[in-house]
Design a protein around this motif. Structure first.
Motif, PDB file in Angstrom:
ATOM      1  N   PHE A 145       0.759  -1.170   0.151  1.00 51.69           N
ATOM      2  CA  PHE A 145       0.121  -0.077   0.020  1.00 51.69           C
ATOM      3  C   PHE A 145       0.699   1.380  -0.036  1.00 51.69           C
ATOM      4  O   PHE A 145       0.301   2.428   0.335  1.00 51.69           O
ATOM      5  CB  PHE A 145      -0.845   0.052   0.989  1.00 51.69           C
ATOM      6  N   GLU A 146       2.005   0.963  -0.500  1.00 52.16           N
ATOM      7  CA  GLU A 146       2.939   2.401  -0.488  1.00 52.16           C
ATOM      8  C   GLU A 146       2.090   3.791  -1.137  1.00 52.16           C
ATOM      9  O   GLU A 146       2.326   4.567  -1.031  1.00 52.16           O
ATOM     10  CB  GLU A 146       4.360   2.237  -0.952  1.00 52.16           C
ATOM     11  N   CYS A 147       1.632   3.543  -2.437  1.00 48.20           N
ATOM     12  CA  CYS A 147       1.102   4.545  -3.049  1.00 48.20           C
ATOM     13  C   CYS A 147      -0.221   5.045  -2.438  1.00 48.20           C
ATOM     14  O   CYS A 147      -0.175   6.234  -2.543  1.00 48.20           O
ATOM     15  CB  CYS A 147       0.795   3.840  -4.491  1.00 48.20           C
ATOM     16  N   LEU A 148      -0.787   4.164  -1.783  1.00 42.78           N
ATOM     17  CA  LEU A 148      -1.939   4.792  -0.852  1.00 42.78           C
ATOM     18  C   LEU A 148      -1.515   5.404   0.317  1.00 42.78           C
ATOM     19  O   LEU A 148      -2.162   6.476   0.532  1.00 42.78           O
ATOM     20  CB  LEU A 148      -3.009   3.536  -0.350  1.00 42.78           C
ATOM     21  N   TRP A 149      -0.589   4.946   0.832  1.00 44.19           N
ATOM     22  CA  TRP A 149      -0.191   5.955   1.921  1.00 44.19           C
ATOM     23  C   TRP A 149       0.504   7.249   1.474  1.00 44.19           C
ATOM     24  O   TRP A 149       0.276   8.270   2.179  1.00 44.19           O
ATOM     25  CB  TRP A 149       1.098   5.102   2.735  1.00 44.19           C
ATOM     26  N   ASP A 150       1.383   7.226   0.414  1.00 37.73           N
ATOM     27  CA  ASP A 150       1.855   8.366  -0.185  1.00 37.73           C
ATOM     28  C   ASP A 150       0.570   9.273  -0.488  1.00 37.73           C
ATOM     29  O   ASP A 150       0.608  10.505  -0.273  1.00 37.73           O
ATOM     30  CB  ASP A 150       2.704   8.200  -1.757  1.00 37.73           C
ATOM     31  N   LEU A 151      -0.497   8.938  -1.025  1.00 37.42           N
ATOM     32  CA  LEU A 151      -1.619   9.920  -1.399  1.00 37.42           C
ATOM     33  C   LEU A 151      -2.096  10.295   0.027  1.00 37.42           C
ATOM     34  O   LEU A 151      -2.780  11.334  -0.057  1.00 37.42           O
ATOM     35  CB  LEU A 151      -2.626   8.821  -2.129  1.00 37.42           C
ATOM     36  N   PHE A 152      -2.443   9.289   1.078  1.00 36.71           N
ATOM     37  CA  PHE A 152      -3.046   9.986   2.026  1.00 36.71           C
ATOM     38  C   PHE A 152      -2.118  10.830   2.688  1.00 36.71           C
ATOM     39  O   PHE A 152      -2.528  12.057   3.370  1.00 36.71           O
ATOM     40  CB  PHE A 152      -3.125   8.783   3.142  1.00 36.71           C
ATOM     41  N   ARG A 153      -0.585  10.704   2.361  1.00 30.85           N
ATOM     42  CA  ARG A 153       0.216  11.837   2.985  1.00 30.85           C
ATOM     43  C   ARG A 153       0.049  13.265   2.471  1.00 30.85           C
ATOM     44  O   ARG A 153       0.238  14.395   2.884  1.00 30.85           O
ATOM     45  CB  ARG A 153       1.663  11.402   2.809  1.00 30.85           C
ATOM     46  N   SER A 154      -0.373  13.153   1.264  1.00 34.54           N
ATOM     47  CA  SER A 154      -0.475  14.329   0.348  1.00 34.54           C
ATOM     48  C   SER A 154      -1.883  15.232   0.588  1.00 34.54           C
ATOM     49  O   SER A 154      -2.112  16.448   0.068  1.00 34.54           O
ATOM     50  CB  SER A 154      -0.497  14.274  -1.166  1.00 34.54           C
ATOM     51  N   ILE A 155      -2.955  14.509   1.083  1.00 33.55           N
ATOM     52  CA  ILE A 155      -4.027  15.014   1.636  1.00 33.55           C
ATOM     53  C   ILE A 155      -4.212  15.606   2.924  1.00 33.55           C
ATOM     54  O   ILE A 155      -4.017  14.939   3.951  1.00 33.55           O
ATOM     55  CB  ILE A 155      -5.421  14.058   1.519  1.00 33.55           C
ATOM     56  N   PRO A 156      -4.417  17.006   3.071  1.00 33.36           N
ATOM     57  CA  PRO A 156      -4.456  17.750   4.366  1.00 33.36           C
ATOM     58  C   PRO A 156      -5.645  17.402   5.167  1.00 33.36           C
ATOM     59  O   PRO A 156      -6.581  16.810   4.667  1.00 33.36           O
ATOM     60  CB  PRO A 156      -4.563  18.993   3.912  1.00 33.36           C
ATOM     61  N   SER A 157      -5.397  17.335   6.572  1.00 34.08           N
ATOM     62  CA  SER A 157      -6.499  16.961   7.443  1.00 34.08           C
ATOM     63  C   SER A 157      -7.564  18.207   7.370  1.00 34.08           C
ATOM     64  O   SER A 157      -7.285  19.314   7.373  1.00 34.08           O
ATOM     65  CB  SER A 157      -5.866  16.782   8.800  1.00 34.08           C
ATOM     66  N   LEU A 158      -8.869  17.768   7.499  1.00 31.87           N
ATOM     67  CA  LEU A 158      -9.898  18.874   7.554  1.00 31.87           C
ATOM     68  C   LEU A 158      -9.999  19.203   8.928  1.00 31.87           C
ATOM     69  O   LEU A 158     -10.437  20.517   9.071  1.00 31.87           O
ATOM     70  CB  LEU A 158     -11.281  18.184   7.104  1.00 31.87           C
ATOM     71  N   GLU A 159      -9.519  18.710  10.031  1.00 30.84           N
ATOM     72  CA  GLU A 159      -9.771  19.023  11.241  1.00 30.84           C
ATOM     73  C   GLU A 159      -8.517  19.526  12.076  1.00 30.84           C
ATOM     74  O   GLU A 159      -8.502  20.342  12.932  1.00 30.84           O
ATOM     75  CB  GLU A 159     -10.531  17.807  12.086  1.00 30.84           C
ATOM     76  N   LEU A 160      -7.283  19.047  11.693  1.00 28.41           N
ATOM     77  CA  LEU A 160      -6.100  19.338  12.371  1.00 28.41           C
ATOM     78  C   LEU A 160      -5.202  19.902  11.496  1.00 28.41           C
ATOM     79  O   LEU A 160      -4.631  19.378  10.418  1.00 28.41           O
ATOM     80  CB  LEU A 160      -5.568  18.067  13.012  1.00 28.41           C
ATOM     81  N   GLU A 161      -4.771  21.094  11.902  1.00 24.90           N
ATOM     82  CA  GLU A 161      -3.831  22.135  10.986  1.00 24.90           C
ATOM     83  C   GLU A 161      -2.437  21.374  10.992  1.00 24.90           C
ATOM     84  O   GLU A 161      -1.876  20.987  11.977  1.00 24.90           O
ATOM     85  CB  GLU A 161      -3.654  23.564  11.343  1.00 24.90           C
ATOM     86  N   GLY A 162      -1.604  21.191   9.917  1.00 16.75           N
ATOM     87  CA  GLY A 162      -0.440  20.700   9.917  1.00 16.75           C
ATOM     88  C   GLY A 162      -0.426  19.150   9.671  1.00 16.75           C
ATOM     89  O   GLY A 162       0.593  18.596   9.731  1.00 16.75           O
ATOM     90  N   ALA A 163      -1.477  18.594   9.793  1.00 16.24           N
ATOM     91  CA  ALA A 163      -1.750  17.137   9.697  1.00 16.24           C
ATOM     92  C   ALA A 163      -2.126  16.626   8.382  1.00 16.24           C
ATOM     93  O   ALA A 163      -2.865  17.542   7.557  1.00 16.24           O
ATOM     94  CB  ALA A 163      -2.524  16.268  10.758  1.00 16.24           C
ATOM     95  N   SER A 164      -1.706  15.338   8.061  1.00 13.45           N
ATOM     96  CA  SER A 164      -2.399  14.685   6.946  1.00 13.45           C
ATOM     97  C   SER A 164      -3.511  13.723   7.306  1.00 13.45           C
ATOM     98  O   SER A 164      -3.506  13.226   8.486  1.00 13.45           O
ATOM     99  CB  SER A 164      -1.472  14.097   6.093  1.00 13.45           C
ATOM    100  N   VAL A 165      -4.222  13.185   6.128  1.00 15.13           N
ATOM    101  CA  VAL A 165      -5.166  12.134   6.340  1.00 15.13           C
ATOM    102  C   VAL A 165      -4.474  10.783   6.713  1.00 15.13           C
ATOM    103  O   VAL A 165      -4.665  10.103   7.515  1.00 15.13           O
ATOM    104  CB  VAL A 165      -5.776  11.872   5.198  1.00 15.13           C
ATOM    105  N   LEU A 166      -3.168  10.819   6.374  1.00 17.71           N
ATOM    106  CA  LEU A 166      -2.245   9.663   6.621  1.00 17.71           C
ATOM    107  C   LEU A 166      -2.027   9.644   8.149  1.00 17.71           C
ATOM    108  O   LEU A 166      -2.170   8.748   8.975  1.00 17.71           O
ATOM    109  CB  LEU A 166      -0.936   9.486   6.166  1.00 17.71           C
ATOM    110  N   GLY A 167      -1.679  10.804   8.890  1.00 17.22           N
ATOM    111  CA  GLY A 167      -1.536  11.227  10.179  1.00 17.22           C
ATOM    112  C   GLY A 167      -2.849  10.655  11.077  1.00 17.22           C
ATOM    113  O   GLY A 167      -2.715  10.095  11.944  1.00 17.22           O
TER     114      GLY A 167
END
Length: 64
Positions: free
Chosen positions: A5-27
């Protein structure tokens, strides 16, 4: 999907969180899984989560 799932994790890393500033969906996904792990060693379940006791076999018919 690829095996790890490396590509999926990279994609999640590139999407910013809607709730936490400075965080990503991966986080967010990581923190959720750490707080509430969601995994099972069962291959199949029946009756709202009970082990189907498939012993790792697919047991599909020829028609399936």
């Amino acid at each position: 999907m690829e095996d790890h799932f490396e590509c999926l994790w990279d994609l999640f890393r590139s999407i910013p969180s809607l709730e936490l500033e400075g965080a990503s969906v991966l986080g967010e996904f990581y923190w959720l899984n750490k707080d509430d792990p969601n995994y099972t060693l069962q291959r199949a379940k029946v009756n709202q989560g009970q082990d189907a006791h498939t012993d790792g076999l697919f047991t599909l018919s020829e028609e399936a």
